[in-house]
Design a protein around this motif. Structure first.
Motif, PDB file in Angstrom:
ATOM      1  N   LYS A  26      30.091  42.634  45.533  1.00  0.00           N
ATOM      2  CA  LYS A  26      30.547  41.580  44.634  1.00  0.00           C
ATOM      3  C   LYS A  26      31.908  41.095  45.096  1.00  0.00           C
ATOM      4  CE  LYS A  26      31.512  40.613  39.737  1.00  0.00           C
ATOM      5  NZ  LYS A  26      30.433  39.648  39.487  1.00  0.00           N
ATOM      6  N   THR A  83      35.185  39.099  44.369  1.00  0.00           N
ATOM      7  CA  THR A  83      35.968  38.608  43.237  1.00  0.00           C
ATOM      8  C   THR A  83      37.272  38.009  43.740  1.00  0.00           C
ATOM      9  OG1 THR A  83      37.266  40.619  42.842  1.00  0.00           O
ATOM     10  CG2 THR A  83      35.032  40.557  41.934  1.00  0.00           C
ATOM     11  N   LEU A 143      37.445  44.116  34.906  1.00  0.00           N
ATOM     12  CA  LEU A 143      36.989  42.733  34.900  1.00  0.00           C
ATOM     13  C   LEU A 143      36.174  42.342  33.659  1.00  0.00           C
ATOM     14  CD1 LEU A 143      37.740  43.216  37.956  1.00  0.00           C
ATOM     15  CD2 LEU A 143      36.099  41.417  38.474  1.00  0.00           C
ATOM     16  N   THR A 147      35.599  38.590  32.779  1.00  0.00           N
ATOM     17  CA  THR A 147      34.625  37.738  33.471  1.00  0.00           C
ATOM     18  C   THR A 147      33.288  37.792  32.740  1.00  0.00           C
ATOM     19  OG1 THR A 147      33.876  39.507  34.953  1.00  0.00           O
ATOM     20  CG2 THR A 147      35.765  38.184  35.669  1.00  0.00           C
ATOM     21  N   TYR A 166      41.178  33.845  33.772  1.00  0.00           N
ATOM     22  CA  TYR A 166      39.881  34.313  33.282  1.00  0.00           C
ATOM     23  C   TYR A 166      40.013  34.667  31.812  1.00  0.00           C
ATOM     24  CZ  TYR A 166      38.408  34.596  38.157  1.00  0.00           C
ATOM     25  OH  TYR A 166      38.084  34.304  39.450  1.00  0.00           O
TER      26      TYR A 166
END
Length: 497
Positions: free
Chosen positions: A264, A266, A296, A299, A359
């Protein structure tokens, strides 16, 4: 003849062997299906619930039971067969619902489902496995009729012929489904509707994880599918795994994660470094104490797995510790259902607000599976936990501006939950040595770190993430390979042709 008639297909007495290309049944076999379906002897198990008090002083004879069965079957199948001329016919009248005998019992399938699931080369590309038509292309008045065949690849199967087929498909188009596949489709639907989930997760405290924790060798993990399956199965059950003998390289964590699938990426990067630095943009990049949290949560899809490979471990302090948030949630529910319900419903906002990144996401602490049976939060179908105090934003809903007590209720509930999470008997503490990597479920297992003295040595971890889709994809591939089944949506699906 009405188009609502149902075609009944009896497979009960079929004992054929595949001899090459699929072939239809003979007339004699068809007649045998009909008579065997309606004139069977009762099984011994059928007497198991008989008692004089309930059923009278005399046990019925076999002849009487056969007569009762013959009288009862038309009533039971009234919703399946609506015309006497259609009973038992293998090539019955086209119908919108089709009854197929599976393990001696008629199972009803909508003709639309059977048509939509067609896997012939005209309907599904053999290489990509993508559908070559749309479900919305199927006519609303679709009807089908069926017969039994023995397919050289699929074994005992049903072949369906369509009336008013999808536009572009001629009268020669046929759909075949194996009885094994239809059995699985029926059982999957029943499993999903039952709201009873298959769940291998094991909730743990300090004693249980220290007894059952798993350490695997890097080379075996990287080279043997059996070891990888062992690793992913353990991660799915406990959410925590350790790897030893990891090569001293910044790319080792990439290799470990890539063994499962795509990393992943980011805003921290495809991989990232956990080490002390001035003016850190994240508290993890300081030598300070870092409490139990998940990464996170600000997100929309936080990572499922987190990898931390120790490259340097030369400072006093810096021990890692872990807590099973699911186990603590179960403890909380037993101690205070009202606190548990509060954490299932109160919205908590998380954020990462910096000059170049912003975010922002709101979610409850306890996230339940979205099934009707689980709409009541005291039913413990926990999907994931969301707990990350260092990254909380100011509350935005239910802040007390309307004389609401919800915020105070949340504070009380979160206090009770945190006491369970950080209780000594629930914590597993370990100081990662150089050449070791910990892998944990970021949506279940909370991680933390004690403070360390950055002036007396170096502490350096290399990290990476893997998403839930990637993890479960690899797990299902290996489940099907080694166990002949796989799990999705809490239902076991057996591999079939």
């Amino acid at each position: 003849m009405s188009s609502n008639f149902t075609t009944k297909l009896s497979l009960r007495s079929l004992r054929l062997q595949a001899t090459g290309a699929c072939r239809p049944l003979t007339a004699a076999q068809r007649r045998r299906f009909f008579f065997n379906s309606f004139s069977r002897s009762p099984k011994p198990a059928e007497h198991a619930d008989w008692s004089p008090a309930t059923h009278g002083p005399f046990r019925p004879t076999k002849a009487q039971e056969q007569l009762q069965e013959q009288l009862r079957q038309p009533q039971e199948q009234e919703h399946l067969v609506h015309d006497a001329s259609n009973i038992g016919q293998l090539d019955g009248h086209p119908a919108k619902s089709i009854a197929i005998s599976i393990d001696g019992d008629p199972k009803v399938f909508d003709a639309v489902f059977l048509r939509d699931s067609c896997t012939c080369p005209r309907c599904m590309d053999p290489d990509s496995k993508n559908k070559l038509f749309q479900t919305c292309d199927i006519p609303e008045d679709l009807e089908g009729s069926c017969k039994t065949v023995v397919d050289e690849e699929k074994g005992l199967s049903v072949e369906l012929e369509w009336k008013t087929d999808v536009k572009g498909y001629g009268p020669d188009h046929r759909t075949r489904h194996s009885v094994d596949w239809l059995r699985r489709a029926f059982n999957t639907e029943v499993g999903i509707r039952s709201s009873v989930r298959h769940d291998d997760r094991v909730f743990w405290d300090k004693n249980k994880i220290e007894k059952n924790n798993k350490w695997l060798d890097y080379d075996a993990y990287m080279s043997q599918d059996e070891t990888l399956f062992d690793a992913l199965t353990h991660l799915n059950r406990y959410g925590l795994l350790f790897i030893r003998n990891v090569p001293e390289s910044e790319e080792s964590v990439v290799s470990l994660a890539s063994r499962i699938g795509t990393l992943k990426d980011t805003f921290y990067g495809r991989t990232w470094d956990v080490r002390s630095k001035p003016k850190a943009e994240n508290i993890a990049y300081t030598p300070d104490y870092l409490g139990l949290h998940m990464d996170l949560l600000y997100t929309s899809n936080p990572p499922h797995l987190q990898f931390l490979h120790s490259l340097r471990s030369r400072t006093p302090g810096g021990e890692s510790f872990f807590s099973d948030s699911f186990a603590a949630a179960h403890q909380l529910q037993r101690q205070s259902p009202s606190h548990f319900r509060t954490l299932c419903t109160f919205p908590v906002t998380y954020h990462y607000h910096h000059p170049n990144f912003h975010y922002h996401f709101t979610r409850p602490v306890i996230d339940l599976f979205p099934y009707p049976k689980y709409s009541e939060p005291t039913n413990l179908a926990i999907r994931r936990i969301n707990w990350s105090p260092p990254f909380q934003a100011p509350f935005e809903a239910r802040i007390g501006s309307s004389n609401s007590t919800a915020l105070r209720s949340f504070v009380a509930a979160s206090h009770a939950y945190e006491k369970l999470l950080s209780a000594e008997e629930n914590l597993h503490e370990y100081r990662l040595n150089e050449g070791e990597c910990v892998i944990f479920d970021n949506r279940r297992v909370l991680h933390a770190r004690r403070a360390f003295d950055a002036t007396k040595g170096e502490r350096w971890l290399k990290g990476a993430y893997v998403d839930d889709d990637v993890f479960f994809s690899k797990l299902r591939v290996l489940q099907e390979k080694f166990e002949g089944s796989w799990v999705a949506d809490g239902v076991v699906r057996h591999a079939v042709r």
